[in-house]
Write a protein that holds these residues in place. Sequence first.
Motif, PDB file in Angstrom:
ATOM      1  N   UNK A 335       8.532  30.955   4.605  1.00 39.15           N
ATOM      2  CA  UNK A 335       7.899  30.646   5.888  1.00 39.15           C
ATOM      3  C   UNK A 335       7.100  31.806   6.443  1.00 39.15           C
ATOM      4  N   UNK A 336       7.644  33.014   6.383  1.00 37.09           N
ATOM      5  CA  UNK A 336       6.931  34.176   6.915  1.00 37.09           C
ATOM      6  C   UNK A 336       5.705  34.513   6.067  1.00 37.09           C
ATOM      7  N   UNK A 337       5.825  34.320   4.749  1.00 32.62           N
ATOM      8  CA  UNK A 337       4.662  34.548   3.877  1.00 32.62           C
ATOM      9  C   UNK A 337       3.547  33.551   4.200  1.00 32.62           C
ATOM     10  N   UNK A 340       1.349  34.538   7.189  1.00 33.17           N
ATOM     11  CA  UNK A 340       0.291  35.484   6.833  1.00 33.17           C
ATOM     12  C   UNK A 340      -0.847  34.775   6.094  1.00 33.17           C
ATOM     13  N   UNK A 341      -0.483  33.926   5.130  1.00 32.56           N
ATOM     14  CA  UNK A 341      -1.502  33.213   4.339  1.00 32.56           C
ATOM     15  C   UNK A 341      -2.295  32.251   5.219  1.00 32.56           C
ATOM     16  N   UNK A 364      -1.206  24.349   6.686  1.00 33.81           N
ATOM     17  CA  UNK A 364      -0.444  25.477   6.123  1.00 33.81           C
ATOM     18  C   UNK A 364       0.396  26.126   7.216  1.00 33.81           C
ATOM     19  N   UNK A 365      -0.195  26.289   8.399  1.00 35.82           N
ATOM     20  CA  UNK A 365       0.544  26.891   9.514  1.00 35.82           C
ATOM     21  C   UNK A 365       1.632  25.949  10.019  1.00 35.82           C
ATOM     22  N   UNK A 370       7.545  24.795  10.290  1.00 33.21           N
ATOM     23  CA  UNK A 370       8.727  24.032   9.906  1.00 33.21           C
ATOM     24  C   UNK A 370       9.755  24.885   9.178  1.00 33.21           C
ATOM     25  N   UNK A 371       9.295  25.729   8.275  1.00 33.99           N
ATOM     26  CA  UNK A 371      10.190  26.635   7.542  1.00 33.99           C
ATOM     27  C   UNK A 371      10.858  27.620   8.497  1.00 33.99           C
TER      28      UNK A 371
END
Length: 455
Positions: A335-337, A340-341, A364-365, A370-371
Amino acid sequence: MAIIQTAIKRKEMLLITAVALGTLLNPLNTTMISVALARLQEDFHLTFADVSWLISTYYLISAIGQPLMGKWSDLFGRKKVFILGLLLVTLSSSLAPLSPTFGWLIGFRIIQALGSSALFPSGMGMIRSQITSNQAKALGIISIFSSTSAAFGPSLGGLLLHYGDWPLIFLCNFPFIIASFVLAWKLFPKDPKMVGRAAEMDWWGVALFSSAIFMWLLFFLALADGLSLWKLIVSVGLTFWLYRYELGQSKPFINVAFLRKNMNVTRIYAQFILTNIAFYSIMFGIPSYLQSVQGMDPQKTGLVMLSIAGFSVLVTPLVGRWIDLSGSRPPLIAGTALVAVGSLLLMLIQDNASAVTIFLVLCVLGIANGFNNLSMQTALYDFVTKEETGIASGLFMTSRFIGTILSSSLLAALFGKNITTSHLHSMAWTCAGLGVLMFALTMRMPSRSVQKAIQ
């Protein structure tokens, strides 16, 4: 026996529903207004920096109100405080559409923030006292429900603006208020005889916390005009004074001793602050950008923003299964990656970008949200005992509002005078940097096997 157990479970689900319908009012009202900011600027002849006070004051009162109302519910009764909160939201939602000036609107939003802030801590306390089995699961459902409603705010706000005007954003609260009130009135047990007095409140702690939060808000809002050294010094000084003062209190307003003792929990709070800076910067920044630069109407803006809410909900069951299998850390890394992406993908949005491109980038965000939502909730409960659930939940929500305050300050600095694609890209770089910091904090989190060894 089976009939009795079924009746108990039904009553517990209705109780959870009553709390959930109440607690969603605060996050829903924080984000529904995002789509109406451009309309409010026209109506009241304001700049984005001016209208951002509508966001900042709501967050400020919520950050102070959550722990304050939590203490009041412990002292004076959870049912009383929950019902009082619903009545205050009713009052503000009735009067806000009639606001003759922007100042009056801010005043009614402050009442709304205070009332809705009473619902989460008192509702959580009610669940803790009434639901003995699968308590953590029930608390997690409320927290996730609260976070998800924030993601749906812009889409609902867009539809309301399309079929009416910004007053509908306040009037749409009534179905939730009425349902929550009826269920709470019938299902919440009568409060025990008053167990505390107002004099028992840590009023100095309340004053120091409020002053520190207010000064930090002023400091960050002033960054658009340059660094204010005296505001920074006062903010740091008040924060240190608050820390030292609360450390010596037996019943502190902000339990800093709990934070110092539970460093894993403290890191989760820090990460949650960063998560909310990024999330709310996007939730408030993108709708204003879409209407001001891309020329979208509120309905189309709401539909595009549905990508974040929709994908947040879609991935949540999958994330839940992943957490059951391997713990909170692996999905939180993903989720944190993705924050950034996804933030860097915002760089693909240029003037006159297609709605499809914007929708796909925001997807994507949405997945990242959700994650992070579910993983952060479950990670918190991994590191606290059942007895610490109440204080941990209250501080968790306080962290959320500190993050939202900082997000409004960031947007005021970037979008204060005008909104351009260049400013959007600056926000994207900032959110990507926050994603990297969140990723670094997640990597420091103990894995499930280490957690079990510690326990």
